[in-house]
Design a protein around this motif. Structure first.
Motif, PDB file in Angstrom:
ATOM      1  N   MET A  85     -10.023   6.255  -4.293  1.00  0.00           N
ATOM      2  CA  MET A  85      -9.059   7.338  -4.494  1.00  0.00           C
ATOM      3  C   MET A  85      -9.802   8.599  -4.923  1.00  0.00           C
ATOM      4  O   MET A  85     -10.544   8.585  -5.908  1.00  0.00           O
ATOM      5  CB  MET A  85      -8.033   6.965  -5.562  1.00  0.00           C
ATOM      6  CG  MET A  85      -6.804   7.857  -5.545  1.00  0.00           C
ATOM      7  SD  MET A  85      -5.964   7.905  -7.140  1.00  0.00           S
ATOM      8  CE  MET A  85      -7.045   8.966  -8.072  1.00  0.00           C
ATOM      9  N   VAL A  86      -9.609   9.659  -4.170  1.00  0.00           N
ATOM     10  CA  VAL A  86     -10.383  10.887  -4.338  1.00  0.00           C
ATOM     11  C   VAL A  86      -9.438  12.056  -4.608  1.00  0.00           C
ATOM     12  O   VAL A  86      -8.429  12.227  -3.916  1.00  0.00           O
ATOM     13  CB  VAL A  86     -11.224  11.188  -3.078  1.00  0.00           C
ATOM     14  CG1 VAL A  86     -12.020  12.473  -3.255  1.00  0.00           C
ATOM     15  CG2 VAL A  86     -12.157  10.017  -2.762  1.00  0.00           C
ATOM     16  N   THR A  87      -9.770  12.853  -5.613  1.00  0.00           N
ATOM     17  CA  THR A  87      -9.069  14.110  -5.857  1.00  0.00           C
ATOM     18  C   THR A  87     -10.049  15.244  -5.570  1.00  0.00           C
ATOM     19  O   THR A  87     -10.958  15.495  -6.366  1.00  0.00           O
ATOM     20  CB  THR A  87      -8.570  14.212  -7.301  1.00  0.00           C
ATOM     21  OG1 THR A  87      -7.723  13.097  -7.597  1.00  0.00           O
ATOM     22  CG2 THR A  87      -7.787  15.501  -7.516  1.00  0.00           C
ATOM     23  N   PRO A  88      -9.923  15.905  -4.411  1.00  0.00           N
ATOM     24  CA  PRO A  88     -10.885  16.963  -4.066  1.00  0.00           C
ATOM     25  C   PRO A  88     -10.629  18.232  -4.857  1.00  0.00           C
ATOM     26  O   PRO A  88      -9.508  18.479  -5.326  1.00  0.00           O
ATOM     27  CB  PRO A  88     -10.618  17.178  -2.570  1.00  0.00           C
ATOM     28  CG  PRO A  88      -9.188  16.796  -2.384  1.00  0.00           C
ATOM     29  CD  PRO A  88      -8.917  15.684  -3.363  1.00  0.00           C
ATOM     30  N   LYS A  89     -11.666  19.043  -4.982  1.00  0.00           N
ATOM     31  CA  LYS A  89     -11.530  20.305  -5.705  1.00  0.00           C
ATOM     32  C   LYS A  89     -10.769  21.341  -4.898  1.00  0.00           C
ATOM     33  O   LYS A  89     -10.193  22.274  -5.475  1.00  0.00           O
ATOM     34  CB  LYS A  89     -12.916  20.841  -6.068  1.00  0.00           C
ATOM     35  CG  LYS A  89     -13.617  20.056  -7.158  1.00  0.00           C
ATOM     36  CD  LYS A  89     -14.947  20.692  -7.530  1.00  0.00           C
ATOM     37  CE  LYS A  89     -15.626  19.938  -8.669  1.00  0.00           C
ATOM     38  NZ  LYS A  89     -16.937  20.544  -9.023  1.00  0.00           N
ATOM     39  N   THR A 114       3.610  12.454   1.860  1.00  0.00           N
ATOM     40  CA  THR A 114       3.561  13.840   1.430  1.00  0.00           C
ATOM     41  C   THR A 114       2.129  14.216   1.097  1.00  0.00           C
ATOM     42  O   THR A 114       1.400  13.439   0.499  1.00  0.00           O
ATOM     43  CB  THR A 114       4.442  14.040   0.185  1.00  0.00           C
ATOM     44  OG1 THR A 114       5.772  13.625   0.493  1.00  0.00           O
ATOM     45  CG2 THR A 114       4.447  15.497  -0.244  1.00  0.00           C
ATOM     46  N   ARG A 115       1.706  15.376   1.515  1.00  0.00           N
ATOM     47  CA  ARG A 115       0.351  15.826   1.215  1.00  0.00           C
ATOM     48  C   ARG A 115       0.269  16.195  -0.255  1.00  0.00           C
ATOM     49  O   ARG A 115       0.695  17.266  -0.668  1.00  0.00           O
ATOM     50  CB  ARG A 115      -0.023  17.019   2.102  1.00  0.00           C
ATOM     51  CG  ARG A 115      -1.489  17.428   1.996  1.00  0.00           C
ATOM     52  CD  ARG A 115      -1.785  18.523   2.994  1.00  0.00           C
ATOM     53  NE  ARG A 115      -3.108  19.068   2.813  1.00  0.00           N
ATOM     54  CZ  ARG A 115      -4.215  18.595   3.370  1.00  0.00           C
ATOM     55  NH1 ARG A 115      -4.136  17.540   4.147  1.00  0.00           N
ATOM     56  NH2 ARG A 115      -5.381  19.156   3.167  1.00  0.00           N
ATOM     57  N   GLY A 116      -0.287  15.294  -1.059  1.00  0.00           N
ATOM     58  CA  GLY A 116      -0.397  15.519  -2.491  1.00  0.00           C
ATOM     59  C   GLY A 116      -1.738  16.121  -2.853  1.00  0.00           C
ATOM     60  O   GLY A 116      -2.389  16.796  -2.047  1.00  0.00           O
ATOM     61  N   PHE A 170       0.836  -1.202   0.000  1.00  0.00           N
ATOM     62  CA  PHE A 170       0.000   0.000   0.000  1.00  0.00           C
ATOM     63  C   PHE A 170       0.869   1.250   0.000  1.00  0.00           C
ATOM     64  O   PHE A 170       0.571   2.223  -0.706  1.00  0.00           O
ATOM     65  CB  PHE A 170      -0.903  -0.016   1.235  1.00  0.00           C
ATOM     66  CG  PHE A 170      -2.025   0.986   1.195  1.00  0.00           C
ATOM     67  CD1 PHE A 170      -3.285   0.623   0.762  1.00  0.00           C
ATOM     68  CD2 PHE A 170      -1.817   2.297   1.595  1.00  0.00           C
ATOM     69  CE1 PHE A 170      -4.325   1.544   0.727  1.00  0.00           C
ATOM     70  CE2 PHE A 170      -2.840   3.234   1.561  1.00  0.00           C
ATOM     71  CZ  PHE A 170      -4.103   2.849   1.128  1.00  0.00           C
ATOM     72  N   ARG A 171       1.955   1.232   0.756  1.00  0.00           N
ATOM     73  CA  ARG A 171       2.866   2.381   0.777  1.00  0.00           C
ATOM     74  C   ARG A 171       3.460   2.630  -0.604  1.00  0.00           C
ATOM     75  O   ARG A 171       3.652   3.778  -1.019  1.00  0.00           O
ATOM     76  CB  ARG A 171       3.985   2.149   1.794  1.00  0.00           C
ATOM     77  CG  ARG A 171       3.560   2.278   3.245  1.00  0.00           C
ATOM     78  CD  ARG A 171       4.766   2.360   4.164  1.00  0.00           C
ATOM     79  NE  ARG A 171       4.375   2.550   5.555  1.00  0.00           N
ATOM     80  CZ  ARG A 171       4.292   1.565   6.449  1.00  0.00           C
ATOM     81  NH1 ARG A 171       4.586   0.317   6.083  1.00  0.00           N
ATOM     82  NH2 ARG A 171       3.927   1.807   7.684  1.00  0.00           N
ATOM     83  N   LYS A 172       3.751   1.563  -1.347  1.00  0.00           N
ATOM     84  CA  LYS A 172       4.292   1.719  -2.697  1.00  0.00           C
ATOM     85  C   LYS A 172       3.269   2.393  -3.614  1.00  0.00           C
ATOM     86  O   LYS A 172       3.637   3.165  -4.500  1.00  0.00           O
ATOM     87  CB  LYS A 172       4.702   0.363  -3.263  1.00  0.00           C
ATOM     88  CG  LYS A 172       5.893  -0.272  -2.557  1.00  0.00           C
ATOM     89  CD  LYS A 172       6.215  -1.634  -3.146  1.00  0.00           C
ATOM     90  CE  LYS A 172       7.381  -2.291  -2.409  1.00  0.00           C
ATOM     91  NZ  LYS A 172       7.689  -3.643  -2.959  1.00  0.00           N
ATOM     92  N   VAL A 173       1.984   2.088  -3.406  1.00  0.00           N
ATOM     93  CA  VAL A 173       0.939   2.757  -4.180  1.00  0.00           C
ATOM     94  C   VAL A 173       0.956   4.256  -3.881  1.00  0.00           C
ATOM     95  O   VAL A 173       0.840   5.090  -4.782  1.00  0.00           O
ATOM     96  CB  VAL A 173      -0.441   2.147  -3.873  1.00  0.00           C
ATOM     97  CG1 VAL A 173      -1.553   2.963  -4.538  1.00  0.00           C
ATOM     98  CG2 VAL A 173      -0.507   0.699  -4.357  1.00  0.00           C
ATOM     99  N   VAL A 226      -5.332   9.215   3.411  1.00  0.00           N
ATOM    100  CA  VAL A 226      -3.876   9.079   3.322  1.00  0.00           C
ATOM    101  C   VAL A 226      -3.499   9.584   1.936  1.00  0.00           C
ATOM    102  O   VAL A 226      -4.016   9.127   0.920  1.00  0.00           O
ATOM    103  CB  VAL A 226      -3.410   7.631   3.549  1.00  0.00           C
ATOM    104  CG1 VAL A 226      -3.538   7.256   5.011  1.00  0.00           C
ATOM    105  CG2 VAL A 226      -4.189   6.630   2.703  1.00  0.00           C
ATOM    106  N   TRP A 227      -2.614  10.547   1.898  1.00  0.00           N
ATOM    107  CA  TRP A 227      -2.343  11.282   0.667  1.00  0.00           C
ATOM    108  C   TRP A 227      -1.303  10.579  -0.193  1.00  0.00           C
ATOM    109  O   TRP A 227      -0.332  10.029   0.315  1.00  0.00           O
ATOM    110  CB  TRP A 227      -1.893  12.698   0.996  1.00  0.00           C
ATOM    111  CG  TRP A 227      -2.987  13.508   1.610  1.00  0.00           C
ATOM    112  CD1 TRP A 227      -3.306  13.578   2.935  1.00  0.00           C
ATOM    113  CD2 TRP A 227      -3.943  14.312   0.912  1.00  0.00           C
ATOM    114  NE1 TRP A 227      -4.409  14.395   3.119  1.00  0.00           N
ATOM    115  CE2 TRP A 227      -4.811  14.869   1.889  1.00  0.00           C
ATOM    116  CE3 TRP A 227      -4.139  14.644  -0.425  1.00  0.00           C
ATOM    117  CZ2 TRP A 227      -5.870  15.717   1.561  1.00  0.00           C
ATOM    118  CZ3 TRP A 227      -5.186  15.488  -0.757  1.00  0.00           C
ATOM    119  CH2 TRP A 227      -6.028  16.014   0.224  1.00  0.00           C
TER     120      TRP A 227
END
Length: 339
Positions: free
Chosen positions: A297-301, A240-242, A127-130, A330-331
C-alpha cells in the motif's frame, strides 16, 4: 486505457511465479519475434513518456468457468498493535482454566496473527472491502472466523529425467537418470493477470496468442509453463481515486512516497536475461533491483498518471536490457489504512 483480464488455464506443469516483470519480458520477446526489433524499440521508447500498456503480476483462480473465484494478494496494511491484539483477545476470551493467565490468550492470538501474515491470497470480494475501508484488524478477525483461508493450488511430485551421453546417445557412460521436483496446478485452478492498454489489437493480442503456443519463462521449450489464454475486456476493480493505492505489480518506487502513510514489503531481485542465440556465451545476469511487492500500500507525494518506470539493468551484445517497474494501482476509496 481499457482493462483486460487474461485468464491462463494450465496445459503443463510450471516452474516459476509469473511476476509483472516476467510477463513484461515475455511480451517484449513476443513483440520482437512477431514484429521485429524495430517495433520493440519503438514500444520501449513510448515508456519514456507514457507507457502504452500496464501489467499486473499473475494471481490464482479456482473453480469452473462460470463460477470462478478470483484471488488477489493480501494487502499490506498498518500492522496490529499490542492494544489491537488485546482488544480482539478480550472479545474472544473463553473462561480461563485455574492454571491459565490472560497472557496465554494474547500469546496464542499473536501466534495466529503470525500465521495470518503469511497468508498470500484473499478473494477479490474481500479485497474490494479493503479498498472500501476494511482494516487489518477486521481482516484478521475474518481470518479467525474462517472466512478467508490459505489457498493451496499447487501440487508437487517427482519427474524422471535423463541425461544422455552424447557419444552413446544413452544414459550409460557419462549419462544418467535423475529426478527433479515437478510442480503443477490442482484441477480447476489456474492463473490470471490484468492488462491495461488503449489498443490491444495493435500488437498485444497477437503476442498473447503467440505466448500461448511458446510458453512463458524458463524451460518453456521443454514443455513447461504452457497455458491456454482467454482475454476478457472488463473493469476488474473500479474504485474512487483516493490518496493511497495498492499495487498489483512489482513496483520500483520513483517520485517519492509518504513513508508514514505507506505499508509495504520489499524484495531484492537479480534475474537473468532469457537465453537466446544472440546472447550465447554472454553474462546474462542483470543488475540487482529492489521492488515493492504486489499487495503493498503506497501513498504517493503527488498525483500522477503513472507510477514507476523501466530501469536499464544490462548492456548485452550492444542491446540495453530494461526491467519493468511500473505500479498497477488500485486506489483505496475509504478508511484510514495509512495512519
Amino acid at each position: 486505457m481499457k482493462e483486460y483480464r487474461i485468464c491462463l488455464t494450465p496445459r503443463s506443469g510450471f516452474e516459476i511465479t509469473l511476476h509483472s516483470d516476467t510477463l513484461f519480458g515475455a511480451v517484449c520477446w513476443g513483440i520482437r519475434t512477431l514484429f521485429g526489433e524495430g517495433k520493440l524499440l519503438s514500444v520501449l521508447n513510448m515508456f519514456k513518456t507514457s507507457p502504452p500498456f500496464l501489467l499486473s503480476s499473475a494471481f490464482p483462480w479456482k473453480g469452473e468457468h462460470e463460477k470462478r473465484i478470483w484471488y488477489l494478494p493480501r494487502p499490506i496494511l498498518r500492522p496490529l498493535s499490542l492494544a489491537d491484539i488485546k482488544s480482539i483477545e478480550t472479545k474472544l476470551r473463553k473462561p480461563l482454566e485455574p492454571y491459565h493467565t490472560e497472557k496465554l490468550g494474547i500469546m496464542e492470538l499473536m501466534e495466529k496473527y503470525k500465521q495470518f501474515k503469511k497468508l498470500k491470497w484473499i478473494p477479490v470480494n474481500t479485497f474490494r472491502k479493503v479498498l472500501e475501508g476494511l482494516s487489518e484488524k477486521e481482516l484478521f478477525i475474518d481470518y479467525l472466523d474462517g472466512l478467508i483461508r490459505d489457498l493451496r493450488f499447487i501440487e508437487s511430485g517427482i519427474a524422471q529425467k535423463n541425461r544422455l551421453d552424447r557419444l552413446t546417445h544413452s544414459t550409460t557412460g557419462s549419462g544418467e537418470t535423475f529426478y527433479t521436483p515437478d510442480i503443477g496446478f490442482r484441477q480447476t485452478y489456474g492463473l490470471y493477470f490484468l492488462l491495461k492498454t488503449a489498443d490491444i489489437d495493435a500488437y498485444l493480442k497477437p503476442v498473447l496468442k503467440f505466448l500461448e503456443d511458446s510458453g512463458i519463462g524458463p524451460n518453456a521449450r521443454t514443455g513447461r509453463n504452457w497455458f491456454t489464454m482467454e482475454i476478457e475486456e472488463k473493469p476488474f476493480l473500479e474504485t474512487t481515486r483516493g490518496t493511497s493505492f495498492i499495487t498489483l505489480s512489482r513496483y520500483i518506487a520513483h517520485g517519492g512516497i509518504i513513508s508514514e502513510a505507506s505499508w509495504y514489503q520489499v524484495v531484492s531481485v537479480r534475474s537473468k536475461v532469457e537465453s537466446r542465440q544472440e546472447f550465447a556465451g554472454e553474462d546474462v545476469w542483470k543488475d540487482r533491483i529492489t521492488y515493492m511487492t504486489a499487495g503493498s500500500m503506497v501513498t504517493p507525494k503527488e498525483k500522477k498518471d503513472f507510477y514507476g518506470s523501466l530501469v536499464p539493468v544490462k548492456k548485452l551484445a550492444g542491446t540495453t536490457i530494461y526491467q519493468y517497474g511500473y505500479a498497477y494501482p488500485v486506489w483505496l476509496g475509504g478508511g484510514k489504512h495509512g495512519v
